[in-house]
Design a protein around this motif. Structure first.
Motif, PDB file in Angstrom:
ATOM      1  N   GLN A  70     -55.196  23.447  16.420  1.00 33.39           N
ATOM      2  CA  GLN A  70     -56.544  23.618  16.753  1.00 33.39           C
ATOM      3  C   GLN A  70     -56.942  24.674  17.692  1.00 33.39           C
ATOM      4  O   GLN A  70     -58.067  25.398  17.322  1.00 33.39           O
ATOM      5  CB  GLN A  70     -57.042  22.031  17.467  1.00 33.39           C
ATOM      6  N   GLU A  71     -56.146  24.858  18.508  1.00 36.63           N
ATOM      7  CA  GLU A  71     -56.437  25.971  19.424  1.00 36.63           C
ATOM      8  C   GLU A  71     -56.132  27.543  18.374  1.00 36.63           C
ATOM      9  O   GLU A  71     -57.069  28.554  19.134  1.00 36.63           O
ATOM     10  CB  GLU A  71     -55.548  26.121  20.586  1.00 36.63           C
ATOM     11  N   ASN A  76     -62.191  28.676  16.748  1.00 33.20           N
ATOM     12  CA  ASN A  76     -61.760  29.109  18.149  1.00 33.20           C
ATOM     13  C   ASN A  76     -61.536  30.406  18.113  1.00 33.20           C
ATOM     14  O   ASN A  76     -61.684  30.623  19.245  1.00 33.20           O
ATOM     15  CB  ASN A  76     -60.690  27.976  18.217  1.00 33.20           C
ATOM     16  N   SER A  79     -64.630  32.530  18.208  1.00 32.57           N
ATOM     17  CA  SER A  79     -65.166  32.293  19.377  1.00 32.57           C
ATOM     18  C   SER A  79     -65.017  33.240  20.600  1.00 32.57           C
ATOM     19  O   SER A  79     -65.635  33.512  21.446  1.00 32.57           O
ATOM     20  CB  SER A  79     -65.500  30.836  19.793  1.00 32.57           C
ATOM     21  N   GLN A  92     -63.866  21.793  21.015  1.00 31.87           N
ATOM     22  CA  GLN A  92     -63.390  21.366  19.850  1.00 31.87           C
ATOM     23  C   GLN A  92     -62.922  19.967  19.949  1.00 31.87           C
ATOM     24  O   GLN A  92     -62.645  19.538  21.410  1.00 31.87           O
ATOM     25  CB  GLN A  92     -62.151  22.166  19.440  1.00 31.87           C
ATOM     26  N   ASN A 150     -66.871  22.711  16.814  1.00 32.59           N
ATOM     27  CA  ASN A 150     -66.291  22.887  15.485  1.00 32.59           C
ATOM     28  C   ASN A 150     -66.218  21.445  14.873  1.00 32.59           C
ATOM     29  O   ASN A 150     -65.756  20.550  15.468  1.00 32.59           O
ATOM     30  CB  ASN A 150     -64.370  23.245  15.922  1.00 32.59           C
TER      31      ASN A 150
END
Length: 541
Positions: A70-71, A76, A79, A92, A150
């Motif tokens: 996810q990171e 992300n 962003s 997120q 997200n």
């Protein structure tokens, strides 16, 4: 034959290269190159950025969603660049661990498993390397608190972003809800994805949706259990999403849908994976050719020579598949055998009494009425590697139920050898053409909607075709679509690696530059994809 096992893709495809070592995990913050010119936002306002989409937006990788993935998700990553020109905080719905997998009230949800890792010869379950694992992300007990910038929901189709109750746990049993979205809805379980996105009053958005509208059908081998979205529904969903997201003046970027035929989930397992030198297969060839020899005579008599199967004891063998596009000649096969006075003798050669001839004729007709040898134009889905050459237990039980001896029941139940691979394991050329044709139509809808709204547009389809046709070079690294060794696709063969996501994020920024006169590329602000891993270590928890 019952002990025949398939050796996982032994063609050197999974030999690991030094530049993509499984320990090649660099989670340190990226050091930006010296800016060539001052970065500016052009006409874009990044103060409130919201992303909508599916697993490719969420950061899904290695067949799971987990924190590290996810990171390194595209939104992300973007962003962090947007923040340099006025972008705000980006939230997120982070998972609870780096294991992956989902629980509901402490019970593992079926089909939501921990991540894959590299096991030395290919992708394997995390537990196979480090022992038992215990996912901790529970959609009932520990959901995070939004709002979330997200809004990527793994598994979502285009119309799901407009659906009431898609995040309501009460709808899970009826399969009207998505566990990943349940984690995001909080106190408003019936809220639409689009509704929660608009509640944040986005000034800029990214929308990459539609992959699952065709991908689900392809992943199931186009067997009809997960049909593609119809064109009117897709058109309505895309146009509604774009019209709503831009209704208050927000700008944004959209991406299209890749052809599934370019991704390693469908291109890794060869059509001819059966090595006669493995597991004593060569010794079985005479018996197999005796069985198929009888069938081949029927095929020839019926003018169906394209169905002929002959095994070799010296070269790799194609698997036998069921092709539903073929005319079903089960009755003709059965009738031909029953009418052949020599067939009972053939049956005795299999170790059965002559009286079993009508039964065997019927079984052969049913099994091979739509079968043929696979060709290089057929695509076998990645999970087929786990079943080819193994005994199908359901088939074994069916044969045993009509009193065939266990040895014979097993011999006629070997996946891809004596039992044609079911439709769910193979995409035939006709199925590929249908899926690509629908994808082309969907992409026309996406491109038209983006153009009409003046949005930036990313041709993700072309980028992934380039990965498959020779690779894409970015800086010092060239990524390809080869499973494991290519660096672009994760171990599930569908989703990107962190390095692949960084490559795609660069494409998003280039498109934004072209549309909104930002200068991410000219200012040297694109990502150095070498700073992002191609694989995550099994030790990452």
């Amino acid at each position: 034959m019952k002990n025949l096992k398939y050796i996982y893709i032994s063609l050197g495809i999974l030999a690991f290269t030094a530049c993509n070592d499984p320990e090649d995990v660099d989670l340190e913050p990226e050091v930006m190159a010296e800016a060539l010119v001052e970065l500016n936002a052009g006409s874009a306002d990044f103060s409130t950025y919201v992303s909508l989409g599916n697993s490719l937006t969420a950061g899904f990788t290695d067949n799971a969603l987990f924190i590290a993935g996810q990171e390194n998700s595209i939104p992300n990553l973007l962003s962090t660049k947007f923040a340099l020109v006025g972008g705000g905080a980006f939230s997120q719905p982070l998972m609870s661990d780096n294991i992956g997998g989902l629980l509901a009230g402490g019970t593992q949800l079926e089909g939501f498993d921990p991540r894959l890792v590299f096991g030395g010869a290919g992708p394997v379950d995390l537990a196979d390397v480090i022992g038992p694992v215990d996912p901790t992300t529970d959609i009932i007990l520990n959901n995070p608190t939004g709002p979330f910038n997200n809004m990527g929901v793994p598994g979502a189709k285009s119309f799901h972003l407009l659906a009431d109750g898609y995040g309501n746990a009460a709808n899970l049993a009826a399969q009207r809800a998505n566990p990943y979205y349940v984690r995001m809805t909080g106190t408003t379980p019936d809220a639409k994805v689009l509704e929660l996105a608009m509640a944040q009053s986005p000034t800029f958005f990214s929308l990459w949706i539609g992959n699952n509208d065709v991908l689900g059908h392809a992943l199931s081998g186009a067997d009809g259990t997960n049909p593609m979205t119809d064109q009117p529904t897709f058109d309505f969903a895309i146009n509604t999403l774009v019209t709503t997201l831009t209704s208050a003046g927000a700008k944004g970027v959209m991406a299209n849908i890749p052809y599934v035929t370019t991704i390693p989930h469908f291109t890794t397992v060869p059509h001819d994976p059966i090595d006669p030198a493995e597991n004593g297969f060569a010794a079985q060839v005479p018996t197999l050719n005796t069985v198929y020899g009888a069938l081949n005579q029927v095929y020839t008599a019926l003018g169906e020579t394209n169905r002929i199967v002959v095994f070799s004891d010296s070269t790799n063998n194609a698997v036998v598949i069921k092709d539903e596009a073929l005319i079903d000649i089960s009755a003709q096969i059965t009738g031909a055998f029953n009418a052949n006075p020599g067939f009972p003798v053939f049956v005795t050669q299999l170790g059965l009494p002559e009286a079993a001839a009508p039964l065997v004729a019927s079984l052969l007709g049913t099994a091979y009425g739509q079968s043929r040898a696979a060709t290089e134009n057929d695509l076998l889905v990645l999970p087929s590697s786990n079943v080819i050459g193994k005994v199908n237990e359901a088939s074994f039980a069916d044969f045993s139920a009509v009193n065939l001896p266990p040895a014979i029941a097993g011999q006629f139940s070997v996946e891809g050898v004596t039992l044609p691979l079911a439709d769910k394991w193979v995409l035939t050329p006709e199925e590929q053409d249908e899926i690509n044709a629908v994808t082309t139509q969907f992409n026309a809808t996406i491109a038209s909607a983006a153009s009409a709204a003046g949005l930036a547009y990313v041709d993700a389809n072309q980028l992934l075709q380039d990965l498959a046709s020779g690779g894409v070079t970015d800086g010092d690294f060239t990524l390809t679509a080869n499973l494991v060794t290519g660096g672009g696709f994760s171990l599930d063969g569908v989703h990107l690696t962190a390095r692949g996501y960084a490559l795609m994020a660069n494409e998003f920024m280039k498109s934004i530059d072209a549309t909104y006169e930002t200068n991410f590329e000219a200012s040297g602000s694109l990502f150095n994809i070498g700073n992002y891993p191609t694989n995550y270590s099994p030790a990452l928890q």
